[in-house]
Design an enzyme around this catalytic site. Structure first.
Site, PDB file in Angstrom:
ATOM      1  N   GLY A   1       0.779  -1.244   0.000  1.00  0.00           N
ATOM      2  CA  GLY A   1       0.000   0.000   0.000  1.00  0.00           C
ATOM      3  C   GLY A   1       0.804   1.284   0.000  1.00  0.00           C
ATOM      4  N   SER A   2       2.074   1.236  -0.426  1.00  0.00           N
ATOM      5  CA  SER A   2       2.838   2.487  -0.371  1.00  0.00           C
ATOM      6  C   SER A   2       2.336   3.505  -1.404  1.00  0.00           C
ATOM      7  CB  SER A   2       4.340   2.219  -0.550  1.00  0.00           C
ATOM      8  OG  SER A   2       4.657   1.943  -1.884  1.00  0.00           O
ATOM      9  N   ASN A   3       1.914   3.036  -2.568  1.00  0.00           N
ATOM     10  CA  ASN A   3       1.363   3.981  -3.555  1.00  0.00           C
ATOM     11  C   ASN A   3       0.046   4.571  -3.063  1.00  0.00           C
ATOM     12  OD1 ASN A   3       2.928   4.285  -6.222  1.00  0.00           O
ATOM     13  ND2 ASN A   3       3.110   2.099  -5.751  1.00  0.00           N
TER      14      ASN A   3
ATOM     15  N   LYS B   1     -15.572 -14.019 -11.887  1.00  0.00           N
ATOM     16  CA  LYS B   1     -14.876 -12.721 -11.881  1.00  0.00           C
ATOM     17  C   LYS B   1     -15.868 -11.589 -12.149  1.00  0.00           C
ATOM     18  CE  LYS B   1     -11.251 -10.237 -14.301  1.00  0.00           C
ATOM     19  NZ  LYS B   1      -9.825 -10.317 -14.188  1.00  0.00           N
TER      20      LYS B   1
ATOM     21  N   MET C   1      -3.124  -6.452  -7.756  1.00  0.00           N
ATOM     22  CA  MET C   1      -2.489  -7.497  -8.553  1.00  0.00           C
ATOM     23  C   MET C   1      -3.512  -8.416  -9.205  1.00  0.00           C
ATOM     24  SD  MET C   1       0.288  -6.265  -8.243  1.00  0.00           S
ATOM     25  CE  MET C   1       1.956  -6.821  -8.245  1.00  0.00           C
ATOM     26  N   ARG C   2      -4.384  -7.809  -9.998  1.00  0.00           N
ATOM     27  CA  ARG C   2      -5.459  -8.576 -10.628  1.00  0.00           C
ATOM     28  C   ARG C   2      -5.812  -7.869 -11.927  1.00  0.00           C
ATOM     29  NH1 ARG C   2      -8.388 -12.273  -8.267  1.00  0.00           N
ATOM     30  NH2 ARG C   2      -7.332 -11.915  -6.312  1.00  0.00           N
ATOM     31  N   LEU C   3      -6.062  -8.645 -12.949  1.00  0.00           N
ATOM     32  CA  LEU C   3      -6.444  -8.057 -14.230  1.00  0.00           C
ATOM     33  C   LEU C   3      -7.881  -7.553 -14.127  1.00  0.00           C
ATOM     34  CD1 LEU C   3      -5.315  -7.680 -17.105  1.00  0.00           C
ATOM     35  CD2 LEU C   3      -6.348  -9.878 -17.701  1.00  0.00           C
TER      36      LEU C   3
ATOM     37  N   ASN D   1      -3.444   3.018 -13.731  1.00  0.00           N
ATOM     38  CA  ASN D   1      -2.608   2.023 -13.059  1.00  0.00           C
ATOM     39  C   ASN D   1      -1.164   2.517 -13.024  1.00  0.00           C
ATOM     40  OD1 ASN D   1      -1.814  -0.569 -11.991  1.00  0.00           O
ATOM     41  ND2 ASN D   1      -1.094  -1.141 -14.020  1.00  0.00           N
TER      42      ASN D   1
ATOM     43  N   HIS E   1       2.788   1.033 -12.948  1.00  0.00           N
ATOM     44  CA  HIS E   1       3.562  -0.195 -13.175  1.00  0.00           C
ATOM     45  C   HIS E   1       5.059   0.134 -13.069  1.00  0.00           C
ATOM     46  CE1 HIS E   1       4.311  -4.244 -14.512  1.00  0.00           C
ATOM     47  NE2 HIS E   1       5.227  -3.766 -15.335  1.00  0.00           N
TER      48      HIS E   1
HETATM   49  C1  GAR Z   1       4.316  -1.339  -6.904  1.00  0.00           C
HETATM   50  O1  GAR Z   1       5.668  -1.485  -7.225  1.00  0.00           O
HETATM   51  C2  GAR Z   1       3.454  -1.260  -8.158  1.00  0.00           C
HETATM   52  O2  GAR Z   1       4.060  -0.523  -9.182  1.00  0.00           O
HETATM   53  C3  GAR Z   1       3.345  -2.713  -8.529  1.00  0.00           C
HETATM   54  O3  GAR Z   1       3.124  -3.354  -7.292  1.00  0.00           O
HETATM   55  C4  GAR Z   1       3.791  -2.629  -6.261  1.00  0.00           C
HETATM   56  C5  GAR Z   1       2.808  -2.327  -5.162  1.00  0.00           C
HETATM   57  O4  GAR Z   1       3.447  -1.652  -4.109  1.00  0.00           O
HETATM   58  N1  GAR Z   1       2.298  -2.946  -9.460  1.00  0.00           N
HETATM   59  C6  GAR Z   1       2.378  -3.803 -10.467  1.00  0.00           C
HETATM   60  O5  GAR Z   1       3.344  -4.516 -10.660  1.00  0.00           O
HETATM   61  C7  GAR Z   1       1.160  -3.852 -11.390  1.00  0.00           C
HETATM   62  N2  GAR Z   1       1.427  -4.618 -12.557  1.00  0.00           N
HETATM   63  P1  GAR Z   1       2.600  -0.809  -3.059  1.00  0.00           P
HETATM   64  O6  GAR Z   1       1.528  -1.776  -2.535  1.00  0.00           O
HETATM   65  O7  GAR Z   1       3.589  -0.472  -1.999  1.00  0.00           O
HETATM   66  O8  GAR Z   1       2.016   0.366  -3.726  1.00  0.00           O
END
Ligand code: GAR
Length: 209
Positions: free
Chosen positions: A17-19, A71, A96-98, A113, A115
């Site tokens: 959850g840092s983002n 889904k 982490m899900r399409l 999103n 990435h």
């Molecule tokens: C982040 O690095 C994000 O870019 C990546 O998951 C991590 C989640 O970190 N997302 C993907 O790879 C999507 N394809 P966070 O939970 O600390 O935000």
């Protein structure tokens, strides 16, 4: 989206959850003054982001795919809660899900999103490990609109980072993270201020907002 009120945003996350927290912090400090984060949606049990959401006092919905027969019904379950909160846009922040047709059709060009690579390089899981394994000397982060394909829709912005031969997957994860947070806030600023125009695969940033 109404002209004057802030964009009602749902943040979707699956793990650390840092983002999500970077977005909430930018709202708190006034950097994202046109974003109103109204709901955090999490698809996993006991994900650290749930505790962080509680601390940040944002309503959190833990909704597990296994509780639904398909889904599509899972996404319709989420939609029910999004509508209840009048959500106008969705930020996937380590979700982490399409995303499937139910959500995409309900929020056309309204789901973004982040990435941790310079797409189209290294889509999918473990993008930082993919970059290390490939031996690239430059990588970065991408914020993009979401379509039905994984890590694929029109690019809103990218930021790049030099990779050294000494970098490891762990060091790259750590060094990319601040870039992710900055890029996401910048992109959401653009979205919430109505500055983004999509034309095919291109996203134009307009300044008359
Ligand atoms: C982040 O690095 C994000 O870019 C990546 O998951 C991590 C989640 O970190 N997302 C993907 O790879 C999507 N394809 P966070 O939970 O600390 O935000």
């Amino acid at each position: 989206m109404s002209e004057n009120s802030p964009l009602r945003l749902a943040i979707f996350a699956s793990g650390r959850g840092s983002n999500a927290m970077a977005i909430l912090s930018a709202v708190r400090t006034g950097r994202l003054s046109r974003v109103d984060p109204v709901l955090l949606v999490c698809d996993r049990e006991n994900a650290p982001v749930l505790e962080k959401a509680r601390e940040a006092k944002i309503p959190a919905l833990q909704i597990l795919p296994k509780a639904f027969p398909s889904k599509d019904e899972y996404e319709r379950g989420i939609l029910f809660h999004l509508r209840e909160k009048n959500v106008e846009a969705i930020a996937l922040a380590g979700y982490m899900r399409l995303v499937g047709p139910a959500l995409i059709e309900a929020y056309p060009d309204r789901i973004v999103n982040i990435h941790p690579s310079l797409l189209p390089a290294f889509p999918g899981l473990n993008a930082q490990k993919q970059a290390i394994d490939y031996g690239v000397r430059v990588t970065g982060v991408t914020v993009h609109f979401v379509d039905l394909q994984m890590d694929h829709g029109p690019v809103i912005l990218q930021k790049c980072l030099a990779v050294s031969p000494e970098d490891t997957e762990e060091s790259l994860i750590e060094r990319l993270l601040p870039l992710e947070h900055e890029a996401y806030v910048e992109a959401l600023e653009g979205l919430s201020c109505g500055r983004l125009r999509i034309s095919g695969r291109r996203v134009f940033w307009v300044s008359d907002y």
